[in-house]
Design a protein around this motif. Structure first.
Motif, PDB file in Angstrom:
ATOM      1  N   GLN A   1       0.815  -1.210   0.000  1.00 50.95           N
ATOM      2  CA  GLN A   1       0.000   0.000   0.000  1.00 50.95           C
ATOM      3  C   GLN A   1       0.848   1.260   0.000  1.00 50.95           C
ATOM      4  OE1 GLN A   1      -3.157   0.664   2.772  1.00 50.95           O
ATOM      5  NE2 GLN A   1      -4.500  -0.031   1.178  1.00 50.95           N
ATOM      6  N   GLN A   2       2.152   1.102   0.348  1.00 51.28           N
ATOM      7  CA  GLN A   2       3.014   2.257   0.373  1.00 51.28           C
ATOM      8  C   GLN A   2       3.652   2.542  -0.984  1.00 51.28           C
ATOM      9  OE1 GLN A   2       1.927   3.730   3.124  1.00 51.28           O
ATOM     10  NE2 GLN A   2       3.994   4.302   3.670  1.00 51.28           N
ATOM     11  N   GLN A   3       3.360   1.750  -1.990  1.00 50.77           N
ATOM     12  CA  GLN A   3       4.019   1.918  -3.276  1.00 50.77           C
ATOM     13  C   GLN A   3       3.381   3.002  -4.118  1.00 50.77           C
ATOM     14  OE1 GLN A   3       3.850  -2.009  -5.087  1.00 50.77           O
ATOM     15  NE2 GLN A   3       6.007  -2.337  -4.629  1.00 50.77           N
ATOM     16  N   VAL A   4       4.234   3.571  -4.976  1.00 47.67           N
ATOM     17  CA  VAL A   4       3.769   4.447  -6.037  1.00 47.67           C
ATOM     18  C   VAL A   4       4.309   3.836  -7.328  1.00 47.67           C
ATOM     19  CG1 VAL A   4       3.846   6.745  -7.020  1.00 47.67           C
ATOM     20  CG2 VAL A   4       3.796   6.464  -4.542  1.00 47.67           C
ATOM     21  N   LYS A   5       3.410   3.481  -8.231  1.00 50.19           N
ATOM     22  CA  LYS A   5       3.817   2.803  -9.469  1.00 50.19           C
ATOM     23  C   LYS A   5       3.891   3.810 -10.599  1.00 50.19           C
ATOM     24  CE  LYS A   5       2.013  -1.674  -8.064  1.00 50.19           C
ATOM     25  NZ  LYS A   5       1.115  -2.802  -8.380  1.00 50.19           N
ATOM     26  N   GLN A   6       5.048   3.913 -11.223  1.00 46.59           N
ATOM     27  CA  GLN A   6       5.311   4.928 -12.249  1.00 46.59           C
ATOM     28  C   GLN A   6       5.570   4.270 -13.593  1.00 46.59           C
ATOM     29  OE1 GLN A   6       8.309   7.735 -11.013  1.00 46.59           O
ATOM     30  NE2 GLN A   6       8.481   8.659 -13.032  1.00 46.59           N
ATOM     31  N   SER A   7       5.024   4.885 -14.636  1.00 50.23           N
ATOM     32  CA  SER A   7       5.255   4.387 -15.998  1.00 50.23           C
ATOM     33  C   SER A   7       5.211   5.545 -16.995  1.00 50.23           C
ATOM     34  CB  SER A   7       4.186   3.346 -16.372  1.00 50.23           C
ATOM     35  OG  SER A   7       2.900   3.949 -16.387  1.00 50.23           O
ATOM     36  N   PRO A   8       5.909   5.423 -18.136  1.00 60.03           N
ATOM     37  CA  PRO A   8       6.804   4.337 -18.509  1.00 60.03           C
ATOM     38  C   PRO A   8       8.169   4.478 -17.841  1.00 60.03           C
ATOM     39  CG  PRO A   8       6.842   6.001 -20.197  1.00 60.03           C
ATOM     40  CD  PRO A   8       5.840   6.471 -19.167  1.00 60.03           C
ATOM     41  N   GLN A   9       9.006   3.493 -18.006  1.00 52.82           N
ATOM     42  CA  GLN A   9      10.357   3.533 -17.446  1.00 52.82           C
ATOM     43  C   GLN A   9      11.239   4.493 -18.236  1.00 52.82           C
ATOM     44  OE1 GLN A   9      12.064  -0.354 -17.099  1.00 52.82           O
ATOM     45  NE2 GLN A   9      13.749   0.314 -15.809  1.00 52.82           N
ATOM     46  N   SER A  10      11.002   4.553 -19.540  1.00 49.74           N
ATOM     47  CA  SER A  10      11.732   5.504 -20.374  1.00 49.74           C
ATOM     48  C   SER A  10      10.823   6.006 -21.483  1.00 49.74           C
ATOM     49  CB  SER A  10      12.986   4.858 -20.955  1.00 49.74           C
ATOM     50  OG  SER A  10      12.649   3.783 -21.803  1.00 49.74           O
ATOM     51  N   LEU A  11      11.184   7.169 -22.023  1.00 52.69           N
ATOM     52  CA  LEU A  11      10.314   7.840 -22.986  1.00 52.69           C
ATOM     53  C   LEU A  11      11.180   8.705 -23.899  1.00 52.69           C
ATOM     54  CD1 LEU A  11       7.309   8.376 -23.635  1.00 52.69           C
ATOM     55  CD2 LEU A  11       7.318  10.116 -21.844  1.00 52.69           C
ATOM     56  N   ILE A  12      10.938   8.592 -25.176  1.00 56.63           N
ATOM     57  CA  ILE A  12      11.645   9.422 -26.148  1.00 56.63           C
ATOM     58  C   ILE A  12      10.604  10.193 -26.957  1.00 56.63           C
ATOM     59  CG2 ILE A  12      13.221   9.464 -28.120  1.00 56.63           C
ATOM     60  CD1 ILE A  12      14.335   6.793 -27.156  1.00 56.63           C
ATOM     61  N   VAL A  13      10.755  11.513 -27.008  1.00 62.34           N
ATOM     62  CA  VAL A  13       9.827  12.347 -27.769  1.00 62.34           C
ATOM     63  C   VAL A  13      10.605  13.337 -28.625  1.00 62.34           C
ATOM     64  CG1 VAL A  13       7.990  12.158 -26.045  1.00 62.34           C
ATOM     65  CG2 VAL A  13       9.576  14.091 -25.967  1.00 62.34           C
ATOM     66  N   GLN A  14       9.956  13.801 -29.655  1.00 65.87           N
ATOM     67  CA  GLN A  14      10.532  14.845 -30.496  1.00 65.87           C
ATOM     68  C   GLN A  14      10.355  16.192 -29.806  1.00 65.87           C
ATOM     69  OE1 GLN A  14      11.948  14.718 -33.565  1.00 65.87           O
ATOM     70  NE2 GLN A  14      11.535  12.631 -34.254  1.00 65.87           N
ATOM     71  N   LYS A  15      11.242  17.095 -30.103  1.00 63.09           N
ATOM     72  CA  LYS A  15      11.113  18.461 -29.601  1.00 63.09           C
ATOM     73  C   LYS A  15       9.742  19.028 -29.970  1.00 63.09           C
ATOM     74  CE  LYS A  15      13.145  23.052 -30.272  1.00 63.09           C
ATOM     75  NZ  LYS A  15      14.171  23.839 -30.998  1.00 63.09           N
ATOM     76  N   LYS A 103       9.635   4.706  -9.364  1.00 63.51           N
ATOM     77  CA  LYS A 103      10.941   4.223  -9.815  1.00 63.51           C
ATOM     78  C   LYS A 103      11.589   5.125 -10.858  1.00 63.51           C
ATOM     79  CE  LYS A 103      10.424  -0.573  -8.501  1.00 63.51           C
ATOM     80  NZ  LYS A 103      10.613  -1.992  -8.877  1.00 63.51           N
ATOM     81  N   GLY A 104      10.892   6.124 -11.316  1.00 61.45           N
ATOM     82  CA  GLY A 104      11.500   7.084 -12.219  1.00 61.45           C
ATOM     83  C   GLY A 104      11.226   6.812 -13.686  1.00 61.45           C
ATOM     84  N   THR A 105      11.225   7.886 -14.473  1.00 57.90           N
ATOM     85  CA  THR A 105      11.083   7.811 -15.933  1.00 57.90           C
ATOM     86  C   THR A 105      12.204   8.613 -16.553  1.00 57.90           C
ATOM     87  OG1 THR A 105       8.667   7.607 -15.850  1.00 57.90           O
ATOM     88  CG2 THR A 105       9.641   8.423 -17.916  1.00 57.90           C
ATOM     89  N   ARG A 106      12.980   7.962 -17.404  1.00 59.79           N
ATOM     90  CA  ARG A 106      14.055   8.664 -18.105  1.00 59.79           C
ATOM     91  C   ARG A 106      13.492   9.241 -19.398  1.00 59.79           C
ATOM     92  NH1 ARG A 106      19.946   6.085 -18.957  1.00 59.79           N
ATOM     93  NH2 ARG A 106      19.973   6.541 -16.752  1.00 59.79           N
ATOM     94  N   LEU A 107      13.456  10.549 -19.488  1.00 58.74           N
ATOM     95  CA  LEU A 107      12.912  11.244 -20.657  1.00 58.74           C
ATOM     96  C   LEU A 107      14.038  11.771 -21.531  1.00 58.74           C
ATOM     97  CD1 LEU A 107      10.598  12.621 -22.275  1.00 58.74           C
ATOM     98  CD2 LEU A 107      10.880  14.583 -20.750  1.00 58.74           C
ATOM     99  N   SER A 108      13.945  11.490 -22.807  1.00 58.46           N
ATOM    100  CA  SER A 108      14.866  12.060 -23.793  1.00 58.46           C
ATOM    101  C   SER A 108      14.047  12.847 -24.803  1.00 58.46           C
ATOM    102  CB  SER A 108      15.657  10.968 -24.506  1.00 58.46           C
ATOM    103  OG  SER A 108      16.472  10.254 -23.605  1.00 58.46           O
ATOM    104  N   VAL A 109      14.378  14.111 -24.973  1.00 61.66           N
ATOM    105  CA  VAL A 109      13.727  14.961 -25.974  1.00 61.66           C
ATOM    106  C   VAL A 109      14.736  15.212 -27.076  1.00 61.66           C
ATOM    107  CG1 VAL A 109      12.564  17.138 -26.429  1.00 61.66           C
ATOM    108  CG2 VAL A 109      12.339  16.034 -24.179  1.00 61.66           C
ATOM    109  N   ILE A 110      14.416  14.745 -28.280  1.00 59.51           N
ATOM    110  CA  ILE A 110      15.373  14.849 -29.371  1.00 59.51           C
ATOM    111  C   ILE A 110      14.959  15.962 -30.329  1.00 59.51           C
ATOM    112  CG2 ILE A 110      16.187  12.487 -29.179  1.00 59.51           C
ATOM    113  CD1 ILE A 110      14.270  11.679 -31.358  1.00 59.51           C
ATOM    114  N   ALA A 111      15.946  16.672 -30.818  1.00 59.81           N
ATOM    115  CA  ALA A 111      15.692  17.826 -31.693  1.00 59.81           C
ATOM    116  C   ALA A 111      15.315  17.392 -33.104  1.00 59.81           C
ATOM    117  CB  ALA A 111      16.921  18.707 -31.734  1.00 59.81           C
TER     118      ALA A 111
END
Lengths: 111, 114
Positions: A1-15, A103-111
């Protein structure tokens, strides 16, 4: 009950795109929902936070949407920029106890 | 400038050795915390302290110890009993409990066990 579930683990989007990061929780005692941003080699820093009495909060290009009945909250980044590339953590505080982090999400924004 | 200072930034340790990570804050915050960060695991709470001379175990306290002799300082000792100590360690502070305000983090200490 103490958890926080985060998604997605990683994400790549265009600028200019709108990345969305989602978090879900079970503990209805949670009453504070912050998002933290972390750049490589640095400590996290508070980005934006919301309490359950509102459904949305906007600060600049960052928006939190909160759905109390579904026990979910999400971060939207409008007009994303390469400088937004970082790891994002959602968190929740159950009353007078320390924050519980997703657990975090690694976001990459590509130009 | 006010903030949290962690040292050292990088630390190497041989197996079987204890090591102490320093954390100092000049924000006049009552509460201090230690988190461990591993890839894909988020931030996991090791210990926290609300007041001088008092501290509580977090979710992963085994193999770690802390002290809070001064309001400004909250050192973490990684003992030889910690089975997998290689990680990024983050110290943080807040005015009181985190649901009343912002959590401020230091820049972290990266520990590698050789």
């Amino acid at each position: 009950q103490q958890q926080v579930k985060q998604s997605p683990q990683s994400l790549i989007v265009q600028k200019g795109g709108i990345p969305i990061i989602n978090c879900a929780y079970e503990n209805t005692a949670f009453d504070y929902f912050p998002w933290y941003q972390q750049f490589p080699g640095k400590g996290p820093a508070l980005l934006i936070a919301i309490r359950p009495d509102v459904s949305e909060k906007k600060e600049g290009r960052f928006t939190i949407s909160f759905n109390k009945s579904a026990k979910q909250f999400s971060l939207h980044i409008m007009d994303s920029q390469p400088g937004d590339s970082a790891t994002y953590f959602c968190a929740a505080a159950p009353g007078n106890t320390p924050l519980v982090f997703g657990k975090g999400t690694r976001l990459s924004v590509i130009a | 400038d006010g903030g949290i200072t962690q040292s050292p930034k990088y630390l190497f340790r041989k197996e079987g050795q204890n090591v102490t990570l320093s954390c100092e804050q000049n924000l006049n915050h009552d509460a201090m915390y230690w988190y461990r960060q591993d890839p894909g695991q988020g931030l996991r709470l090791i210990y926290y302290s609300q007041i001088v001379n008092d501290f509580q175990k977090g979710d992963i306290a085994e193999g770690y110890s802390v002290s809070r002799e001064k309001k400004e300082s909250f050192p973490l000792t990684v003992t030889s009993a910690q089975k997998n100590p290689t990680a990024f360690y983050l110290c943080a502070s807040s005015i009181l409990w985190t649901n009343t305000g912002e959590l401020f983090f230091g820049e972290g200490s990266r520990l590698t066990v050789l």
